[in-house]
Design an enzyme around this catalytic site. Sequence first.
Site, PDB file in Angstrom:
ATOM      1  N   HIS A  78      29.093  99.215  66.051  1.00 19.86           N
ATOM      2  CA  HIS A  78      27.863  99.600  65.702  1.00 19.86           C
ATOM      3  C   HIS A  78      28.027 100.233  64.187  1.00 19.86           C
ATOM      4  CE1 HIS A  78      24.068 101.670  65.311  1.00 19.86           C
ATOM      5  NE2 HIS A  78      24.431 102.886  65.676  1.00 19.86           N
ATOM      6  N   HIS A  93      28.968 108.287  61.180  1.00 15.61           N
ATOM      7  CA  HIS A  93      27.719 108.893  61.580  1.00 15.61           C
ATOM      8  C   HIS A  93      27.439 109.203  63.037  1.00 15.61           C
ATOM      9  CE1 HIS A  93      26.250 104.777  62.828  1.00 15.61           C
ATOM     10  NE2 HIS A  93      25.246 105.547  63.518  1.00 15.61           N
ATOM     11  N   GLU A 113      28.440 113.370  66.898  1.00 14.69           N
ATOM     12  CA  GLU A 113      27.439 113.265  67.929  1.00 14.69           C
ATOM     13  C   GLU A 113      27.841 112.669  69.250  1.00 14.69           C
ATOM     14  OE1 GLU A 113      23.321 110.851  69.282  1.00 14.69           O
ATOM     15  OE2 GLU A 113      23.806 111.218  67.228  1.00 14.69           O
ATOM     16  N   ASP A 114      29.097 111.518  69.414  1.00 18.30           N
ATOM     17  CA  ASP A 114      29.397 110.952  70.495  1.00 18.30           C
ATOM     18  C   ASP A 114      30.757 111.191  70.891  1.00 18.30           C
ATOM     19  OD1 ASP A 114      27.088 110.101  70.877  1.00 18.30           O
ATOM     20  OD2 ASP A 114      27.352 108.387  69.884  1.00 18.30           O
ATOM     21  N   ASP A 159      20.793 102.669  60.759  1.00 12.52           N
ATOM     22  CA  ASP A 159      21.178 102.847  62.092  1.00 12.52           C
ATOM     23  C   ASP A 159      20.134 102.071  63.096  1.00 12.52           C
ATOM     24  OD1 ASP A 159      22.661 104.293  64.233  1.00 12.52           O
ATOM     25  OD2 ASP A 159      20.777 105.238  64.261  1.00 12.52           O
ATOM     26  N   ASP A 195      -0.783  80.522  52.790  1.00 11.70           N
ATOM     27  CA  ASP A 195      -0.771  81.693  53.348  1.00 11.70           C
ATOM     28  C   ASP A 195       0.574  82.128  53.788  1.00 11.70           C
ATOM     29  OD1 ASP A 195      -3.770  82.139  53.492  1.00 11.70           O
ATOM     30  OD2 ASP A 195      -3.615  81.156  55.539  1.00 11.70           O
TER      31      ASP A 195
END
Length: 798
Positions: A120, A144, A148-149, A209, A333
């Site tokens: 990721h 990043h 947090e993790d 992200d 279009d």
Amino acid sequence: MTVETGRPAGQPDPKSAAGPSPLAPGTVADPPSTPMSDAGPSTPPQTRRLLGRAALGRAGRAALLATGRPPVPDAIEPIVQVHRRHHPGADLALLGRAYRLAEASHRGQKRKSGEPYITHPLAVTLILAQLGAETTTLVASLLHDTVEDTEVTLDQVAADFGPEVAYLVDGVTKLEKVDFGAAAEAETFRKMLVATGDDVRVMVIKLADRLHNMRTIRHMKPASQVRIAKVTRDVLIPLAERLGIQVVKTELEDIVFATLHPEEHAGTRALIADHEPAMAELFAPFARSLARQLAESGVAAEVSVRPRHCVSVHRVLLRRGEGGRPGAPHPADLGRLLVVVEENADCYAVLGELHTCWTPLPGEFKDFVAAPKFNLYQSLHTAVSVDGTVLEVLVRTPRMHQVAEFGVVALGSPQPGGAQPGGGEAGGRDEADGTDPGRPGWLSRLLEWQQETPDPDAFWSTLTADLSDDREITAVTEEGATLVLPSGASCVDAAYQLGEEIGHRCIGARVNGRLVALSATLADGDVLGVLTEPPGGPEPSGPSPQWLDHARTPGARIAIERWLAAHPAPPAEPARRRPPAPAPAPPDRVPGGRARLVIAPGHPGAAVRLARCCTPVPPDRVTGFHVRGGSIAVHRTDCPTGERMRGAGRGPVQLDWAPDAVAPSDRAPAGFRVTLQAEALNRPGLLADLTAAMSATGLDIVSAVVEPPEQLRVRHTYTVELPEAATLPVVMRAMLRVSGVYDVRRPGLAAPKPPRLRPHLRAAANAGDPGAAHVRPSWGMRGSSAAFDPLDGAEGAR
């Protein structure tokens, strides 16, 4: 399809200045080909044919070792290759250190898809590399999720990579639900927006992200897919649009469309696939003709066909359809023609060739080069008729194309000279293209009102409402100030953007020289004048609850709600029946019948009554006329009714006021009925303010009539009972002081011309409140006196 025009010898190739290629929808590692060539060095074609990817990787590592530069990990080799095209001198060792820390921290963690979690941050970093982000942003994107993790702390990131990287990582780190509960998501976005105010790269990393998470959203539970898609639709896509990152915004739109409306998405994709061959057949001849025409004119340009993405095609079909159902598609279009030229002036040269050789459609031309959009976008838009078919054309320079595709990322780092986040001025404004990378105006306004909404639910609802419309208008005040407002903003929004005090004192508005309602919607280019109560006086009358119905901006709504909370409306009083009026007294006497008001020499026994058409009051000059029953009607000498009676042959009767009526005393009669008219700009609370000002002078209001507003002007007519004649000028001056009132008059009088006062009277006319016998006239919009008419002698009221 790309068609390149010929160029005179010695002119540079516009491809050499072009920006990076657009992102590849649905993939991370392989961006598609694009009309705009990459600017950096590339491997020769014959080398690419001889060497495979693995051989190239080995050759690159050998070259690095030969030059003494440390090799980069194989996992970030695709990122390095893309990053070098945009930043040849990038610090690859820093990227390698960031990857090693991220990989070690996330080791053993899995995503919902079952892949190692490190895939990721690698995918997010590759997206940012494709956008052209600089090295600091890529380092922060690799890290990043570590704070947090994982067990990595923000202090560790700051110590190893510097405070700038730590600031970016902290900006995108989510808040814990344990601490904030259901408000965690709203407070996380608030935190990111505040951090974005100091460094816009925080939001760029968040968008990359979310883009990768949306690409893999199929691995989430259905309920989570819908929730994440709605937040992306309501917040992230508008933010991508406002930051100008078009390639991210379009891909997010298509994925959200497929998630929330899978059947409509599948139908639109099928229509696009069915009509793509016809689109190519329609655009290709026109592109070749335009390229040939520009080459003959000496304009170096690159002409290519730009297909519309799925959501854009769906919107076009909805506009053509009826009843909310898409209409039938047309090959025109599905795409537009893009012309890329070298200089700004060449844009207008292309426009001239287009409008000369083909028929332009009126109203379809838009110049976003001279007036860029709020999200930094610049291009010329036009539409021409080609063999009866309308085709849209975009014209821009390579620099404009970079900014149109990649927005603030194409403008480079907002931190000049390595300034730390929050510790210096933002990047300077580029006067050539009208961009401001440091803090866009919409972001500054958002940061202002978010401070006034501590409640997370109120903040979230206000944020989604503020981002719901990505269009803006520009209005100019009559003093020359420029106001940038969201589309649909009203005069109330403009007043509060000028300042909260101005908004609270606002009583009316002029738009392009005409009075309009405060609820009037402003258009782009309007000239606005805000009418306010005079400053420095008592507390303003303030907004009414109805203003919330047409306040568009969060700042205006918050200010109005705060005023209403601090000034609650008084409870309604129960209706009380008015006591029956006493029997009318003889017209020439006060209610007690103590003394006469008017002396009629030669008619001692005649009944005298004051006319209701002009309501004479001492010391008005009066005259009388005999009426039926032998009584005498008393009129002012300039009363139109009296003039008609004189013209009908009725001889006037000489009258005069009784001495006690002119100079009140303890024995003087009391009670003069007078009719007054006030003309004002209509506003909430005007009736209450007028009646309060009148009652404060000691009179009794007998009746009041309010006529329907006409062009925002309203007329109030009051019948009042004065305690004495000297109260009349005091009452009229008090009415004139009420906010919004521009004229007070006594009805039924002929409109005299404004008198030319003698110098000593003119000076006295501006010096405070006069006495009872010397009242300054106030001339209103209708040119008639608002108080007593001036007399030549000192005995008259002025």
